[in-house]
Design a protein around this motif. Structure first.
Motif, PDB file in Angstrom:
ATOM      1  N   SER A 196     -22.191 -35.147 -11.314  1.00 48.50           N
ATOM      2  CA  SER A 196     -23.519 -34.810 -11.298  1.00 48.50           C
ATOM      3  C   SER A 196     -24.073 -35.275 -12.577  1.00 48.50           C
ATOM      4  O   SER A 196     -23.317 -35.611 -13.779  1.00 48.50           O
ATOM      5  CB  SER A 196     -23.728 -33.063 -11.054  1.00 48.50           C
ATOM      6  N   SER A 307     -31.805 -33.271  -5.553  1.00 51.50           N
ATOM      7  CA  SER A 307     -30.936 -33.100  -6.627  1.00 51.50           C
ATOM      8  C   SER A 307     -31.171 -32.525  -8.096  1.00 51.50           C
ATOM      9  O   SER A 307     -31.339 -32.979  -9.190  1.00 51.50           O
ATOM     10  CB  SER A 307     -30.688 -34.779  -7.035  1.00 51.50           C
ATOM     11  N   ASP A 309     -30.260 -30.512 -10.326  1.00 49.57           N
ATOM     12  CA  ASP A 309     -28.924 -29.911 -10.777  1.00 49.57           C
ATOM     13  C   ASP A 309     -29.231 -28.833 -11.885  1.00 49.57           C
ATOM     14  O   ASP A 309     -28.345 -27.987 -11.898  1.00 49.57           O
ATOM     15  CB  ASP A 309     -28.254 -31.157 -11.395  1.00 49.57           C
TER      16      ASP A 309
END
Length: 338
Positions: A196, A307, A309
């Motif tokens: 990631s 996404s 994160d």
């Protein structure tokens, strides 16, 4: 400027958190100007969005088998005497456990442990029960109908900090949802971080960790198939210790128990990591040993889809004195890292 104002507001208002519960807190004692500054940074990024991390609370949502029925009753409009006003109200059914239904957070006093194994027959022996920081059952819950005298949900401060999303579904399971009884392991966490945008940052003290397993695919309202609460994937004992070593303040999962549940044949080999008598390693270790809050029934699909994160998360439990849990409406504010 927004970042500075946000930090100053939180710092100046910290005294409003009233009673000093620091002696009953665990990792949430790490919350403060540093975590708020990290939070402000994420809110200051370009193209930020607000993500709702909770589900609507309804009488038809998946219901915990441990927390009773959830049946809100909506009352007729009522008139206000000697005025031209009307008002509306609603009530909950008797014996509902509101704190442990829907998206919720556990107090540290939600879980205790004993050195005496109970086989489910007869009355459980509470004489050797210990809670977080070694508090005894008599200190925490002195009689059966007593509210928690220590470690209740009112001791949890507003959790405003950075949230790390671990999309193990994407990075460790090839996009498939985890199955009942499967464990999130240390390897999965390290692999997800490496793949990631968090590969350099990692997990910092004071973070909240959000784990997306994909089990929430089974969440449906109305809950016709009754799959969601029947079983679940969860966190292994070694993974719980790994996250605790990072000094996170909370761990949330898109399932109903943070721990793994399934038939004996479905449980992953990591079940062998559990200490004797421990069947819920995440609850045991987080709540009774290290003071990390467990957060359940999170809606993480949109955060994972975009996404996001890293985000600023805000989690505010209700200050229900003596309660073991609270419903929450957490939000994450952040932008895509893809």
């Amino acid at each position: 400027m927004v970042k500075i104002i946000f930090i100053l507001f939180l710092s100046s208002s910290s005294f409003l958190f009233a009673s000093d519960f620091s002696s009953e807190r665990g990792m949430t004692n790490l919350l403060g100007s540093e975590t708020w500054a990290r939070c402000a940074t994420e809110m200051s990024q370009n193209n930020v969005k607000v993500y709702e991390l909770s589900y609507e609370r309804t009488s038809t949502m998946p219901l915990s088998p441990f927390a009773g029925e959830y049946k809100p009753k909506f009352l007729p409009e009522l008139g206000f005497e000697n005025s031209n006003h009307i008002y509306t109200m609603d009530v909950l059914n008797e014996n509902v456990n509101d704190g442990n239904q829907g998206t919720q957070i556990d107090a540290l006093g939600h879980f205790g442990h004993s050195d005496k194994f109970w086989d489910g027959k007869g009355e459980v022996d509470l004489s050797g029960v210990r809670y977080f920081k070694g508090l005894t059952a008599k200190e925490v819950k002195p009689f059966p109908e007593s509210p928690l005298q220590k470690l209740g949900i009112e001791t949890v401060p507003p959790i405003i900090t950075t949230a790390v999303l671990l999309d193990v579904r994407k990075h460790s399971f090839g996009g498939r949802s985890m199955k009942a009884g499967e464990y999130v392991t240390v390897k999965h966490i390290e692999e997800t971080l490496k793949k990631s945008s968090l590969n350099k940052r990692g997990i910092l003290p004071g973070d909240v960790v959000l784990i997306y397993t994909g089990w929430s695919d089974q969440y449906e309202d109305p809950d016709e198939n009754k799959i969601y609460y029947s079983k679940a994937p969860g966190i292994s004992f070694n993974a719980a210790k790994f996250l605790a070593a990072k000094k996170v303040v909370g761990v949330g999962v898109d399932n109903w128990g943070v721990d793994a549940f399934g038939d004996p044949s479905e449980m992953g080999k990591e079940v062998s990591q559990n200490p004797d008598g421990v069947v819920l390693p995440a609850h045991y270790y987080f709540l009774t040993q290290v003071g990390i809050h467990t957060i359940e029934n999170l809606k993480l699909d949109l955060l994972a889809k975009d996404s996001v994160d890293l985000s600023c998360v805000m989690i505010l439990p209700l200050k229900t004195k003596g309660s073991a849990a609270s419903p929450i409406r957490p939000v994450a504010i952040g932008s895509s890292r893809s």
